[in-house]
Design a protein around this motif. Sequence first.
Motif, PDB file in Angstrom:
ATOM      1  N   UNK A  73       7.378  22.867  20.979  1.00  0.00           N
ATOM      2  CA  UNK A  73       8.779  22.544  21.260  1.00  0.00           C
ATOM      3  C   UNK A  73       9.457  23.644  22.068  1.00  0.00           C
ATOM      4  N   UNK A  98       8.294  11.614  17.366  1.00  0.00           N
ATOM      5  CA  UNK A  98       8.005  12.801  16.551  1.00  0.00           C
ATOM      6  C   UNK A  98       8.153  14.103  17.344  1.00  0.00           C
ATOM      7  N   UNK A 101      11.961  14.579  18.482  1.00  0.00           N
ATOM      8  CA  UNK A 101      12.867  15.044  17.417  1.00  0.00           C
ATOM      9  C   UNK A 101      12.863  16.562  17.308  1.00  0.00           C
ATOM     10  N   UNK A 102      11.746  17.191  17.689  1.00  0.00           N
ATOM     11  CA  UNK A 102      11.674  18.661  17.654  1.00  0.00           C
ATOM     12  C   UNK A 102      12.251  19.274  18.929  1.00  0.00           C
ATOM     13  N   UNK A 106      16.189  21.918  20.199  1.00  0.00           N
ATOM     14  CA  UNK A 106      15.915  23.179  20.909  1.00  0.00           C
ATOM     15  C   UNK A 106      16.607  23.148  22.267  1.00  0.00           C
ATOM     16  N   UNK A 186       3.006  27.866  19.006  1.00  0.00           N
ATOM     17  CA  UNK A 186       2.379  26.977  18.031  1.00  0.00           C
ATOM     18  C   UNK A 186       1.068  26.489  18.644  1.00  0.00           C
ATOM     19  N   UNK A 192      -5.838  14.387  13.928  1.00  0.00           N
ATOM     20  CA  UNK A 192      -6.499  13.351  13.126  1.00  0.00           C
ATOM     21  C   UNK A 192      -5.799  12.039  13.426  1.00  0.00           C
ATOM     22  N   UNK A 194      -4.899   8.313  12.548  1.00  0.00           N
ATOM     23  CA  UNK A 194      -4.880   7.579  11.291  1.00  0.00           C
ATOM     24  C   UNK A 194      -4.993   6.084  11.480  1.00  0.00           C
ATOM     25  N   UNK A 247       1.341   8.216   3.089  1.00  0.00           N
ATOM     26  CA  UNK A 247       2.771   8.513   3.158  1.00  0.00           C
ATOM     27  C   UNK A 247       3.419   8.083   4.467  1.00  0.00           C
TER      28      UNK A 247
ATOM     29  N   UNK B 116      13.230  17.225   6.782  1.00  0.00           N
ATOM     30  CA  UNK B 116      13.048  16.604   8.104  1.00  0.00           C
ATOM     31  C   UNK B 116      14.372  16.108   8.664  1.00  0.00           C
ATOM     32  N   UNK B 117      15.241  15.556   7.800  1.00  0.00           N
ATOM     33  CA  UNK B 117      16.523  15.005   8.258  1.00  0.00           C
ATOM     34  C   UNK B 117      17.433  14.872   7.047  1.00  0.00           C
ATOM     35  N   UNK B 124      17.733  15.242  12.330  1.00  0.00           N
ATOM     36  CA  UNK B 124      16.450  15.909  12.606  1.00  0.00           C
ATOM     37  C   UNK B 124      16.690  17.162  13.465  1.00  0.00           C
ATOM     38  N   UNK B 138       8.784  26.632  16.130  1.00  0.00           N
ATOM     39  CA  UNK B 138       9.287  25.560  15.259  1.00  0.00           C
ATOM     40  C   UNK B 138       8.194  24.511  15.097  1.00  0.00           C
ATOM     41  N   UNK B 139       7.881  24.194  13.856  1.00  0.00           N
ATOM     42  CA  UNK B 139       6.937  23.104  13.588  1.00  0.00           C
ATOM     43  C   UNK B 139       7.697  22.044  12.804  1.00  0.00           C
ATOM     44  N   UNK B 140       7.755  20.832  13.369  1.00  0.00           N
ATOM     45  CA  UNK B 140       8.544  19.796  12.718  1.00  0.00           C
ATOM     46  C   UNK B 140       7.653  18.851  11.937  1.00  0.00           C
ATOM     47  N   UNK B 141       8.247  18.164  10.955  1.00  0.00           N
ATOM     48  CA  UNK B 141       7.595  17.093  10.210  1.00  0.00           C
ATOM     49  C   UNK B 141       6.287  17.539   9.569  1.00  0.00           C
ATOM     50  N   UNK B 155      -0.078  20.821   8.935  1.00  0.00           N
ATOM     51  CA  UNK B 155      -0.321  19.496   9.514  1.00  0.00           C
ATOM     52  C   UNK B 155       1.021  18.845   9.735  1.00  0.00           C
ATOM     53  N   UNK B 156       1.219  18.323  10.933  1.00  0.00           N
ATOM     54  CA  UNK B 156       2.502  17.680  11.217  1.00  0.00           C
ATOM     55  C   UNK B 156       2.279  16.228  11.627  1.00  0.00           C
ATOM     56  N   UNK B 157       3.262  15.410  11.308  1.00  0.00           N
ATOM     57  CA  UNK B 157       3.181  13.985  11.639  1.00  0.00           C
ATOM     58  C   UNK B 157       3.357  13.794  13.137  1.00  0.00           C
ATOM     59  N   UNK B 158       2.475  12.991  13.723  1.00  0.00           N
ATOM     60  CA  UNK B 158       2.713  12.515  15.087  1.00  0.00           C
ATOM     61  C   UNK B 158       2.446  11.011  15.048  1.00  0.00           C
ATOM     62  N   UNK B 162      -2.001  12.751  12.611  1.00  0.00           N
ATOM     63  CA  UNK B 162      -1.490  14.073  12.259  1.00  0.00           C
ATOM     64  C   UNK B 162      -2.059  15.087  13.230  1.00  0.00           C
ATOM     65  N   UNK B 177       7.328  14.214   3.560  1.00  0.00           N
ATOM     66  CA  UNK B 177       6.534  13.781   2.409  1.00  0.00           C
ATOM     67  C   UNK B 177       5.083  14.219   2.537  1.00  0.00           C
ATOM     68  N   UNK B 178       4.479  14.612   1.431  1.00  0.00           N
ATOM     69  CA  UNK B 178       3.088  15.031   1.435  1.00  0.00           C
ATOM     70  C   UNK B 178       2.932  16.522   1.239  1.00  0.00           C
TER      71      UNK B 178
END
Lengths: 326, 246
Positions: A73, A98, A101-102, A106, A186, A192, A194, A247, B116-117, B124, B138-141, B155-158, B162, B177-178
Amino acid sequence: MSVIVFAESTEGKFKKSAREAVSYASKIASNTGKEAIALALGTIDAAELSSLGKYGASKVLHVNDPRFDKFDSGAFAKAITQAVQKTNAEIVVLSFNDNGKALGPRLSARLKAGLVPGVIALPEIENNEFMVKKSVFSGKGFANYVITTPVKILSLSPNSMPVEQSDRSAAVEPFTVEVTDKDFAVQVVGVEKESQGVPLPEAEIVVSGGRGLKGPENWGMIEELAKTLGAATACSRAVSDVHWRPHHEHVGQTGLTIRPNLYIAVGISGAIQHLAGVNGSKYIVVINNDPEAPFFKYADYGVVGDAFEVVPKLTEALKKYFASNN
Amino acid sequence: MKILVCISKVPDTTTKISFKEDNTRFNDENVQWILNPTDEWYALVRALELKEKLGGTVTVIHVGKADSDPVIRKALALGADDAVRIDAEPADSYFTGAQIAEYARGKGFDIIFTGKETISYNGFMVGGVIAELLQLPFVSLASSLDMEGTTATIRREIEGGKEAVKVSAPFVVSATKGIAEPRIPNMRGIMSAKTKPLAVVQPAEVPQFTFIKSYELPPQRQSVKLVKPENISELVDLLHNEAKII
Ligand SMILES: Cc1cc2nc3c(=O)[nH]c(=O)nc-3n(C[C@H](O)[C@H](O)[C@H](O)COP(=O)(O)OP(=O)(O)OC[C@H]3O[C@@H](n4cnc5c(N)ncnc54)[C@H](O)[C@@H]3O)c2cc1C
Ligand SMILES: Nc1ncnc2c1ncn2[C@@H]1O[C@H](COP(=O)(O)O)[C@@H](O)[C@H]1O
């Protein structure tokens, strides 16, 4: 004067949200007599780049630097800032996904520009006041935000605006930005995957299951229905809390807020926290064996019946429909 | 490990939302205020787990007026060591993030957590604003976070999966969550929360970039059309001819 839109890509291809963002930016541009310029970061081929013209970009600035193939970000905000300044852009459009949102906050802090995260409509500009709508209280309401800074940032909610296409193609111009390796603080070490199909946040059709399905072993019919419709799958919080489903499928006030064209809820009661996250769906179908389930009050179409009977029947009927209409 | 957790206050999830003064303000009459779920369940609990494993302190920070003190005490009851309240109405997410950044600057926090929000304004935003103003990664989610020395694996949601990332402290992270399982405060926690330090600090001079001019409620749906299970092809017809979805 211009509208600049960051078109996000992955593995060299623009995301669906990027096409939505470009189309949205070009509508703003034509309403305000400006030019819509797209910014693309990372390794992307020429044909893919110029394809953004179809969605209304007059020009595509391309930063051909493989460091941007992975998301950070900080580095992305720094790069986009340079493009905003170079083009004198007054309006910056991003995707509210996703990564977006980050990125948005910024960028807002870097440009000292007001951001409205998750807009769902075109801005209204009147008497120098710039106002735009977004959903608040996780979908229980909407708010009209006024941005008071000279530069305005809008991040667009997925599936909120129709994408318009023409047969134009955009001129691609190389663009260089000053970033150092340290800006990529970062380090992405792996991905992964899903879901095979459509990711839930982008999906136009969603099939969702609740506790009425009794156990994770019964999700086969949900997945089959979703596959038939080209839909993503989702679930209630009750279901993801007991780990019947992952989740990231949890929708609702404390999960994901989604706005698909069609939401099919199977064995979900319709608790206020669940409804909050899905009532922005254009159409809602509820399948529940309890005629008193609250969800029916918020549905367009309902089937009162046993999910184990109704879902396979619906899948069959849809397959027949698609077979005779293709 | 010195950890800061940003906590917000939101209407209880069962709140029926309404507006007043010609739809220009949120109607907070009879609203129960709670700690924002993702801040409580995920950000705070993961911060406490890290402290329990690695030692250090967990400070919670909130931008708000004195009527927020009960939700701050709840965070202390869950196990935070101390609390800071920046005494200002959170004007918008930039303002809130900038207040927290000004407070945290130079204080040596290794990790700054946010949720997250907020479930009220769904921004967010606050974490990213803090990160940019303090020039931190910054690492989000984040749905998991483990520390080894000063390096975090997150691990972040995308969309559709992930992403695994590594980042060195100090950094800002938003939790989803998680990452942890919700906790319930115990009696000892509730008792000790009453005497834990809650510092009230004056706000910094920072601007707001947006304001809300008006609110709307979502449009009502027409009443539901019921289809009998034995006539399921009617539903297919409706989806095709009326909704035009298929
Ligand atoms: C702070 C807080 C936050 C929350 N956030 C969320 C959130 O974000 N998202 C969310 O979803 N929930 C959330 N909840 C939980 C919410 O209140 C409900 O408990 C939850 O949504 C219920 O899930 P469900 O509908 O799957 O289960 P249930 O309420 O148990 O409903 C199951 C339904 O299945 C039906 N059914 C049973 N058998 C069959 C069958 N054979 N065929 C068809 N139908 C059948 C029943 O009639 C019933 O309506 C939250 C709760 C709290 C307190
Ligand atoms: N008033 C506040 N005080 C402290 N932290 C906040 C406040 N508002 C939001 N936050 C934090 O920022 C996160 C994101 O909030 P938002 O950007 O408003 O959606 C929340 O989950 C909190 O962790």
